[in-house]
Design a protein around this motif. Structure first.
Motif, short mmCIF file in Angstrom:
data_model
loop_
_atom_site.label_atom_id
_atom_site.label_comp_id
_atom_site.label_asym_id
_atom_site.label_seq_id
_atom_site.Cartn_x
_atom_site.Cartn_y
_atom_site.Cartn_z
N VAL A 24 0.81 -1.22 0.00
CA VAL A 24 0.00 0.00 0.00
C VAL A 24 0.84 1.28 0.00
O VAL A 24 0.33 2.36 0.22
CB VAL A 24 -1.02 0.01 1.18
CG1 VAL A 24 -2.00 -1.13 1.05
CG2 VAL A 24 -0.31 -0.01 2.53
N ARG A 25 2.15 1.14 -0.28
CA ARG A 25 3.01 2.32 -0.34
C ARG A 25 2.74 3.14 -1.60
O ARG A 25 2.06 2.69 -2.52
CB ARG A 25 4.49 1.90 -0.32
CG ARG A 25 4.91 1.23 0.97
CD ARG A 25 6.34 0.76 0.92
NE ARG A 25 6.51 -0.26 -0.11
CZ ARG A 25 7.67 -0.55 -0.70
NH1 ARG A 25 8.76 0.10 -0.38
NH2 ARG A 25 7.73 -1.49 -1.63
N GLU A 26 3.30 4.34 -1.63
CA GLU A 26 3.17 5.20 -2.80
C GLU A 26 4.06 4.67 -3.93
O GLU A 26 5.02 3.94 -3.71
CB GLU A 26 3.56 6.64 -2.45
CG GLU A 26 2.63 7.28 -1.42
CD GLU A 26 1.18 7.34 -1.89
OE1 GLU A 26 0.94 7.66 -3.08
OE2 GLU A 26 0.28 7.08 -1.08
N THR A 27 3.75 5.08 -5.16
CA THR A 27 4.42 4.58 -6.35
C THR A 27 5.94 4.77 -6.27
O THR A 27 6.69 3.85 -6.61
CB THR A 27 3.86 5.28 -7.60
OG1 THR A 27 2.45 5.01 -7.66
CG2 THR A 27 4.52 4.78 -8.87
N GLU A 28 6.39 5.94 -5.82
CA GLU A 28 7.84 6.18 -5.77
C GLU A 28 8.53 5.29 -4.74
O GLU A 28 9.69 4.91 -4.92
CB GLU A 28 8.16 7.66 -5.51
CG GLU A 28 7.59 8.25 -4.25
CD GLU A 28 6.15 8.77 -4.37
OE1 GLU A 28 5.64 9.31 -3.38
OE2 GLU A 28 5.53 8.61 -5.44
N GLU A 29 7.82 4.90 -3.68
CA GLU A 29 8.39 3.98 -2.70
C GLU A 29 8.52 2.57 -3.29
O GLU A 29 9.54 1.90 -3.10
CB GLU A 29 7.50 3.91 -1.45
CG GLU A 29 7.47 5.20 -0.64
CD GLU A 29 6.46 5.11 0.48
OE1 GLU A 29 6.90 5.05 1.64
OE2 GLU A 29 5.24 5.08 0.20
N VAL A 30 7.50 2.14 -4.00
CA VAL A 30 7.50 0.82 -4.61
C VAL A 30 8.57 0.73 -5.69
O VAL A 30 9.20 -0.32 -5.87
CB VAL A 30 6.10 0.48 -5.17
CG1 VAL A 30 6.12 -0.79 -6.00
CG2 VAL A 30 5.10 0.34 -4.02
N ALA A 31 8.83 1.83 -6.38
CA ALA A 31 9.85 1.85 -7.43
C ALA A 31 11.24 1.50 -6.87
O ALA A 31 12.09 0.99 -7.60
CB ALA A 31 9.88 3.21 -8.11
N ALA A 32 11.46 1.74 -5.59
CA ALA A 32 12.74 1.43 -4.96
C ALA A 32 12.87 -0.06 -4.64
O ALA A 32 13.94 -0.52 -4.27
CB ALA A 32 12.92 2.25 -3.70
N GLY A 33 11.77 -0.80 -4.78
CA GLY A 33 11.79 -2.24 -4.55
C GLY A 33 10.60 -2.72 -3.77
O GLY A 33 10.18 -2.07 -2.81
N LYS A 34 10.03 -3.83 -4.22
CA LYS A 34 8.90 -4.44 -3.51
C LYS A 34 9.12 -5.94 -3.44
O LYS A 34 9.97 -6.49 -4.13
CB LYS A 34 7.57 -4.10 -4.18
CG LYS A 34 7.34 -4.74 -5.54
CD LYS A 34 5.95 -4.38 -6.05
CE LYS A 34 5.62 -5.03 -7.37
NZ LYS A 34 5.35 -6.45 -7.31
N ILE A 35 8.35 -6.59 -2.60
CA ILE A 35 8.43 -8.03 -2.47
C ILE A 35 7.94 -8.65 -3.78
O ILE A 35 6.88 -8.26 -4.29
CB ILE A 35 7.58 -8.52 -1.28
CG1 ILE A 35 8.10 -7.91 0.03
CG2 ILE A 35 7.58 -10.05 -1.20
CD1 ILE A 35 7.19 -8.14 1.24
#
Length: 98
Positions: A24-35
Protein backbone atom coordinates in the motif's frame (compact mmCIF):
# COMPACT_ATOMS: atom_id res chain seq x y z
CA UNK A 1 -5.90 -7.32 13.94
CA UNK A 2 -3.72 -10.23 12.89
CA UNK A 3 -0.07 -9.53 12.20
CA UNK A 4 3.17 -11.27 11.21
CA UNK A 5 6.80 -10.22 11.50
CA UNK A 6 8.77 -9.74 8.31
CA UNK A 7 10.60 -13.00 9.06
CA UNK A 8 7.28 -14.85 9.45
CA UNK A 9 6.04 -13.40 6.16
CA UNK A 10 9.25 -14.43 4.40
CA UNK A 11 8.87 -18.00 5.67
CA UNK A 12 5.14 -18.00 4.85
CA UNK A 13 5.59 -16.96 1.22
CA UNK A 14 8.46 -19.44 0.80
CA UNK A 15 6.05 -22.23 1.78
CA UNK A 16 3.01 -20.68 0.06
CA UNK A 17 4.12 -19.33 -3.34
CA UNK A 18 0.53 -18.36 -4.18
CA UNK A 19 0.29 -16.08 -1.11
CA UNK A 20 -1.32 -12.72 -1.77
CA UNK A 21 0.62 -9.62 -0.72
CA UNK A 22 -0.71 -6.11 -1.20
CA UNK A 23 1.77 -3.23 -1.00
CA UNK A 24 0.00 0.00 0.00
CA UNK A 25 3.01 2.32 -0.34
CA UNK A 26 3.17 5.20 -2.80
CA UNK A 27 4.42 4.58 -6.35
CA UNK A 28 7.84 6.18 -5.77
CA UNK A 29 8.39 3.98 -2.70
CA UNK A 30 7.50 0.82 -4.61
CA UNK A 31 9.85 1.85 -7.43
CA UNK A 32 12.74 1.43 -4.96
CA UNK A 33 11.79 -2.24 -4.55
CA UNK A 34 8.90 -4.44 -3.51
CA UNK A 35 8.43 -8.03 -2.47
CA UNK A 36 8.28 -10.20 -5.62
CA UNK A 37 4.69 -10.87 -6.62
CA UNK A 38 3.17 -8.24 -4.34
CA UNK A 39 0.31 -6.29 -5.87
CA UNK A 40 0.65 -2.52 -5.60
CA UNK A 41 -2.47 -0.69 -4.45
CA UNK A 42 -1.63 2.66 -2.80
CA UNK A 43 -3.47 3.20 0.50
CA UNK A 44 -5.31 6.23 -0.91
CA UNK A 45 -6.78 4.10 -3.70
CA UNK A 46 -7.68 1.04 -1.62
CA UNK A 47 -11.36 1.90 -1.21
CA UNK A 48 -11.67 2.32 -4.99
CA UNK A 49 -9.96 -1.02 -5.73
CA UNK A 50 -11.98 -3.32 -3.44
CA UNK A 51 -13.35 -5.16 -6.49
CA UNK A 52 -9.75 -6.15 -7.35
CA UNK A 53 -9.18 -7.88 -4.00
CA UNK A 54 -10.41 -11.48 -3.77
CA UNK A 55 -12.53 -11.70 -0.62
CA UNK A 56 -12.13 -15.49 -0.50
CA UNK A 57 -8.33 -15.29 -0.07
CA UNK A 58 -6.06 -14.24 2.77
CA UNK A 59 -3.95 -11.14 2.05
CA UNK A 60 -0.79 -9.84 3.71
CA UNK A 61 -0.65 -6.05 3.81
CA UNK A 62 2.74 -4.35 3.33
CA UNK A 63 4.04 -0.78 3.65
CA UNK A 64 7.27 0.97 4.67
CA UNK A 65 7.00 0.60 8.47
CA UNK A 66 3.75 -1.23 9.21
CA UNK A 67 1.61 1.84 9.98
CA UNK A 68 -0.18 2.32 6.64
CA UNK A 69 -0.53 -1.43 6.17
CA UNK A 70 -2.12 -1.50 9.64
CA UNK A 71 -4.63 1.13 8.51
CA UNK A 72 -5.29 -0.91 5.37
CA UNK A 73 -5.69 -4.08 7.44
CA UNK A 74 -8.29 -2.46 9.71
CA UNK A 75 -10.10 -0.93 6.70
CA UNK A 76 -10.34 -4.29 4.92
CA UNK A 77 -11.18 -6.25 8.09
CA UNK A 78 -14.13 -3.91 8.64
CA UNK A 79 -15.36 -4.91 5.17
CA UNK A 80 -15.06 -8.65 5.76
CA UNK A 81 -11.65 -9.36 4.21
CA UNK A 82 -9.18 -11.86 5.70
CA UNK A 83 -6.03 -9.76 6.10
CA UNK A 84 -2.76 -9.78 8.03
CA UNK A 85 -0.52 -6.79 8.72
CA UNK A 86 3.23 -7.20 8.14
CA UNK A 87 4.78 -5.59 11.24
CA UNK A 88 7.93 -3.58 10.60
CA UNK A 89 7.24 -3.15 6.90
CA UNK A 90 9.84 -2.92 4.20
CA UNK A 91 12.21 -1.19 6.63
CA UNK A 92 12.67 -4.60 8.32
CA UNK A 93 12.36 -6.75 5.17
CA UNK A 94 15.48 -8.84 4.53
CA UNK A 95 14.13 -10.99 1.70
CA UNK A 96 14.27 -10.55 -2.06
CA UNK A 97 12.87 -7.47 -3.78
CA UNK A 98 12.07 -6.68 -7.38
Amino acid sequence: MKSMTTQEVQEYIKNNPEASLIDVRETEEVAAGKIPGAEHIPLGLLEFRLQDIDKSKEHIMVCRSGNRSGQATRFLEDRGYNVINMDGGMMNWEGDTE
